[in-house]
Design an enzyme around this catalytic site. Structure first.
Site, short mmCIF file in Angstrom:
data_model
loop_
_atom_site.label_atom_id
_atom_site.label_comp_id
_atom_site.label_asym_id
_atom_site.label_seq_id
_atom_site.Cartn_x
_atom_site.Cartn_y
_atom_site.Cartn_z
N CYS A 136 0.74 -1.32 -0.08
CA CYS A 136 -0.09 0.14 -0.04
C CYS A 136 0.83 1.37 0.24
O CYS A 136 1.66 1.56 0.90
CB CYS A 136 -0.96 0.02 1.10
SG CYS A 136 -1.92 1.49 1.31
N CYS A 139 -0.20 4.06 2.45
CA CYS A 139 0.11 3.95 3.55
C CYS A 139 1.58 4.07 3.87
O CYS A 139 2.09 4.67 5.02
CB CYS A 139 -0.51 2.48 4.01
SG CYS A 139 -1.87 1.59 3.47
N ASP A 140 2.44 3.39 3.20
CA ASP A 140 3.66 3.55 3.54
C ASP A 140 4.76 4.34 2.69
O ASP A 140 5.92 4.21 3.14
CB ASP A 140 4.18 1.89 3.52
CG ASP A 140 3.39 1.06 4.40
OD1 ASP A 140 2.93 1.52 5.18
OD2 ASP A 140 3.45 -0.23 3.99
#
Ligand code: NAP
Length: 328
Positions: A136, A139-140
């Site tokens: 993701c 997200c990261d």
């Protein structure tokens, strides 16, 4: 197999959608059973820092966030059990949910079983999940400032993730197993026009090198045309080869789209094609796929479920939610 009628509502899945649904249901005195499934806490348990969930200005690690969500629901009485749903019978009412341990009969069900990011399937990929291997970019991506990243995949997700990651990375290499990309032309064009993105085609990632302490350091790439293997320096590996919604158990009963996601036929409602069965989170959403959107739809499902139970007067059998008694 033992039968249980202990619970009025069963929530299937324990990610942000399931936990939020459980929190709202318990606070409405509809003490739910949450069947946690094979990955208790859902996809956030395979990520590290979460910096985009509101309320945590310093960020929070994924497993901790899920632990807190679970504790919050448990505080109001929700019961979590580490059981895996094997089959459901939603054609009868009360519904029947069969797990690896019991058959639960209940009046309402919230499906929040999520989706699983598809993995390449390498042991070294698994070992470094959350330590340089991610599924993701939203997200990261932030953790890869100035780093060299490899994105695997040739679809829209891979193009989108690669383009997004150029905000942080010094270089992004898209590794795709065929000559042609599957992605839509517009997404391909955008990625190809980005000077930070390079393409390595007809190739796969065969090995990921690194440690939990130091993260990913390099990858072995195999060219499928020449069969040559080479080493590529990279501090991050983003796998974007698709998601699979966890809906196998509902096939033939709940309406699914051609990719297997649950279809919600009514506008502004989380109700599925079956009355009393609601769905929320990534199992219905292949577009946003965020913890916060999953939590939001989990809340919606709990509210829809509570209203349905009240309107159907099914609650009379189980005792009405607190404060509802005088209205009957
Ligand atoms: P997808 O379209 O199924 O593409 C998956 C890609 O991963 C394909 O290129 C596939 O290769 C490759 N792949 C699959 N398994 C692999 C493996 N084991 N090893 C290496 N490569 C593998 O999935 P997606 O990109 O996640 O998109 C899913 C849906 O969401 C699509 O309908 C897409 O249009 C949509 N989407 C839209 C947007 C947008 O419009 N903004 C953004 C993201 C996704 P092959 O091509 O060789 O099969």
């Amino acid at each position: 197999m033992e039968r249980s009628t202990e619970f009025h509502v069963v929530v299937i899945g324990s990610g942000p959608a399931g936990c939020t649904a459980a929190l709202y249901l318990s606070r409405a005195n509809l003490i739910p059973l949450v069947l946690e499934g094979i990955q208790p806490g859902g996809q956030l348990t395979i990520t590290t820092d979460v910096e985009n969930f509101p309320g945590f200005p310093e960020g929070i690690v994924g497993p901790k966030l899920m632990d807190l969500m679970r504790q919050q629901a448990e505080r109001f009485g929700a019961v979590f059990r580490m059981e895996q749903v094997e089959s459901v019978n939603l054609r009868t009412h009360p519904f029947e949910i069969t797990t690896d341990q019991k058959i639960y009969q209940c009046d309402a069900v919230i499906i929040a079983s999520g989706a699983s990011a598809m993995q390449i399937g390498l042991p070294s990929e698994k070992a470094l999940q959350g330590f340089g291997v991610s599924y993701c970019a939203t997200c990261d991506g932030f953790f890869f400032k100035g780093k060299e990243i490899v994105v695997v995949g040739g679809g829209d997700s891979a193009m989108e993730e690669a383009t997004f990651l150029t905000k942080f990375a010094s270089k992004v290499t898209v590794v795709h197993r065929r000559e042609e990309l599957r992605a839509s032309k517009i997404m391909q064009d955008r990625a190809r026009a980005n000077p930070k993105i390079e393409f390595v085609l007809n190739s796969t990632v065969e090995e990921v090198f690194g440690t939990k302490e130091g993260g990913v350091t390099s990858l072995t790439i195999r060219n499928l045309k020449t069969n040559e293997a080479s080493e590529m320096k990279a501090q991050g590996l983003f796998v974007a080869i698709g998601h699979t919604p966890n809906t196998k158990a509902y096939e033939g009963q709940i309406t699914l789209d051609d990719k297997g996601y649950i279809v919600l036929p009514h506008a502004h409602s989380t109700q599925t094609n079956i009355q009393g069965v609601f769905a929320s989170g990534d199992v219905v959403d292949h577009v946003y796929r965020q913890a916060i959107t999953a939590a939001g739809t989990g809340c919606m499902a709990a509210l829809d479920c509570e209203r349905w139970l009240t309107n159907e007067r099914i609650t009379e059998r189980w005792g009405l939610p607190k404060g509802e008694e005088e209205r009957v």
